[in-house]
Design a protein around this motif. Structure first.
Motif, PDB file in Angstrom:
ATOM      1  N   ILE A   1      -3.352   5.044   6.520  1.00 54.52           N
ATOM      2  CA  ILE A   1      -2.109   5.666   6.063  1.00 54.52           C
ATOM      3  C   ILE A   1      -2.112   7.161   6.365  1.00 54.52           C
ATOM      4  O   ILE A   1      -1.114   7.729   6.839  1.00 54.52           O
TER       5      ILE A   1
ATOM      6  N   SER B   1       0.832  -1.211   0.000  1.00 58.23           N
ATOM      7  CA  SER B   1       0.000   0.000   0.000  1.00 58.23           C
ATOM      8  C   SER B   1       0.862   1.254   0.000  1.00 58.23           C
ATOM      9  O   SER B   1       0.580   2.220  -0.728  1.00 58.23           O
ATOM     10  N   VAL B   2       1.899   1.244   0.815  1.00 58.45           N
ATOM     11  CA  VAL B   2       2.792   2.402   0.879  1.00 58.45           C
ATOM     12  C   VAL B   2       3.541   2.567  -0.443  1.00 58.45           C
ATOM     13  O   VAL B   2       3.685   3.687  -0.960  1.00 58.45           O
TER      14      VAL B   2
ATOM     15  N   SER C   1       1.118   3.969  -3.080  1.00 59.51           N
ATOM     16  CA  SER C   1       0.834   5.390  -2.891  1.00 59.51           C
ATOM     17  C   SER C   1       2.036   6.266  -3.273  1.00 59.51           C
ATOM     18  O   SER C   1       1.871   7.398  -3.711  1.00 59.51           O
TER      19      SER C   1
ATOM     20  N   GLU D   1       3.567   5.013   8.314  1.00 62.53           N
ATOM     21  CA  GLU D   1       2.622   4.521   7.311  1.00 62.53           C
ATOM     22  C   GLU D   1       2.713   3.013   7.077  1.00 62.53           C
ATOM     23  O   GLU D   1       1.693   2.333   6.980  1.00 62.53           O
TER      24      GLU D   1
ATOM     25  N   ALA E   1      -0.292   0.586   7.886  1.00 62.75           N
ATOM     26  CA  ALA E   1      -0.994  -0.057   6.781  1.00 62.75           C
ATOM     27  C   ALA E   1      -1.053  -1.567   6.977  1.00 62.75           C
ATOM     28  O   ALA E   1      -2.055  -2.209   6.640  1.00 62.75           O
TER      29      ALA E   1
ATOM     30  N   GLN F   1      -7.834   1.562   3.992  1.00 63.96           N
ATOM     31  CA  GLN F   1      -6.379   1.536   3.918  1.00 63.96           C
ATOM     32  C   GLN F   1      -5.821   2.958   3.873  1.00 63.96           C
ATOM     33  O   GLN F   1      -4.843   3.284   4.555  1.00 63.96           O
TER      34      GLN F   1
END
Length: 386
Positions: free
Chosen positions: A315, A113-114, A117, A322, A326, A311
């Motif tokens: 974050i 997810s990090v 992003s 983060e 997450a 999510q």
């Protein structure tokens, strides 16, 4: 789609198959291992428990390494432990294998997810995260129905062999396409863990853990619900799971757009209320086959529309923490998995029919919405106090 995001989608595909195929395979595994369906439901809870333990632990241990190396290591674990599941000779070994297979799940999505992003275009972070979660929904459109079909007609063990193959393909794609993003410099684990001192963190964790349990109260027992109550044949479950997966696919992308357009918190509370309403309806229409099919699609869509908003909510709340935050959101999601499967099974064990778990799910979804509303109220008060 960027190739780097595709690697995350592939990882989500493998993880989605191993997590959700159990719902369709419960009768087959129960028969083969000579256990009851509620006992087979413990295999769902065992996997979820592995996610809860592994998500924060593995990120805390590996968080100082470059994201690409972390993702590769997690996918090696995923592949190896699903291979162990394929060859488990009895219930107890399978229970342990499912726990171990769950360990890398939350950490993969947390780190992923990090990463998603970071490599997304400005203002499209939630949509990039939803592309990773698209792997979960594609799993429910293709992988889970295929795995269920193979389990019904051949052996559930072959399904886990397919999961291992997806894991190997994901490893190759990560090696070739994932960019070498730098590791976090001067990482302070103690400072990152201070995130858990925030009341907002625990409101989000409770919202996810309890609210998303509504999905699993329904989905964990969808196969016997459709056969025993709706009157579908066991062979038709494969095709109905495709319908549920299509709903999840549509809902996932809608959720990503909602979270980018509105606040993730507002999107979350609205979708949790919508989930409660859909589960309430499922209870009353399950004897009607046409309405059951319609609500299977709608319930899947509403449930998975939550993925990206929750999510991004985690974050955005965890500035400087983060990655671990997450991963904890994924752990919370799988607490919901375990709670939904366990609590949804209680009325079944007490002798009620297969519509009873959706009542449990309705209450859980509404409770999650309450925590989301509390979070919004708290944030408004903090803004006014400044």
């Amino acid at each position: 789609m960027k190739k780097s995001l595709l690697t995350l989608t592939l990882g989500g595909l493998g993880i989605g198959i191993t997590e959700f195929v159990m719902m369709g395979l419960l009768p087959d595994i129960a028969k083969d291992l000579n256990i009851t369906i509620p006992q087979a439901g413990h295999l769902i809870s065992s996997y979820a428990l592995g996610v809860v333990v592994g998500a924060p632990l593995l990120v805390a241990i590996a968080g100082s390494y470059p994201p690409k190396k972390i993702l590769l290591a997690l996918m090696i674990m995923f592949t190896a432990f699903n291979a162990l599941s394929a060859f488990s000779p009895d219930y107890h070994m399978m229970l342990a294998a499912r726990f171990l297979a769950g360990l890398p799940h939350g950490a993969f999505f947390g780190v992923g997810s990090v990463v998603a992003s970071r490599i997304a275009g400005k203002g499209k972070e939630a949509q990039a995260v939803s592309l990773m979660f698209a792997g979960l929904t594609i799993a429910n459109v293709i992988g889970v129905p295929l795995g269920t079909y193979i389990g019904h007609h051949y052996s559930w063990r072959y399904t886990f062999v397919i999961i291992v193959i997806v894991g190997l393909i994901t490893l190759l794609s990560l090696k070739l396409w994932m960019p070498n993003l730098p590791a976090t410099k001067d990482r302070d684990l103690k400072k990152e863990l201070a995130f858990f001192k925030l009341p907002e963190a625990w409101l989000i964790i409770l919202m996810i853990a309890i609210g998303t349990g509504g999905l699993f109260s329904w989905y964990s027992y969808i196969a016997p619900l459709l056969t025993d109550v709706s009157g579908f044949s066991p062979d038709s479950i494969t095709y109905i799971l495709v319908l549920a997966g299509l709903g999840m696919l549509v809902g996932n992308f809608i959720g990503g757009k909602l979270a980018d357009r509105f606040s993730p918190a507002k999107a979350s509370v609205s979708l949790l209320i919508a989930m409660a309403i859909t589960l309430f309806i499922v209870h009353y229409i399950s004897e009607n086959q046409i309405l059951s099919l319609v609500m299977t699609f709608i319930t899947g869509a509403v449930a998975f529309a939550l993925a990206a908003p929750i999510q991004m909510l985690m974050i955005n709340t965890a500035k400087g923490s983060e990655m671990i935050a997450a991963s904890v959101s994924q752990a919370s999601f799988n607490i919901g998995n375990a709670l939904g499967a366990f609590l949804g099974g209680l009325p079944l064990a007490a002798g009620y029919d297969y519509t009873s778990p959706v009542w449990v799910g309705t209450v859980m979804a509404l409770t999650g919405a309450l925590f989301a509303w509390m979070l919004i109220s708290r944030n408004k008060k903090m803004i006014l106090a400044k």
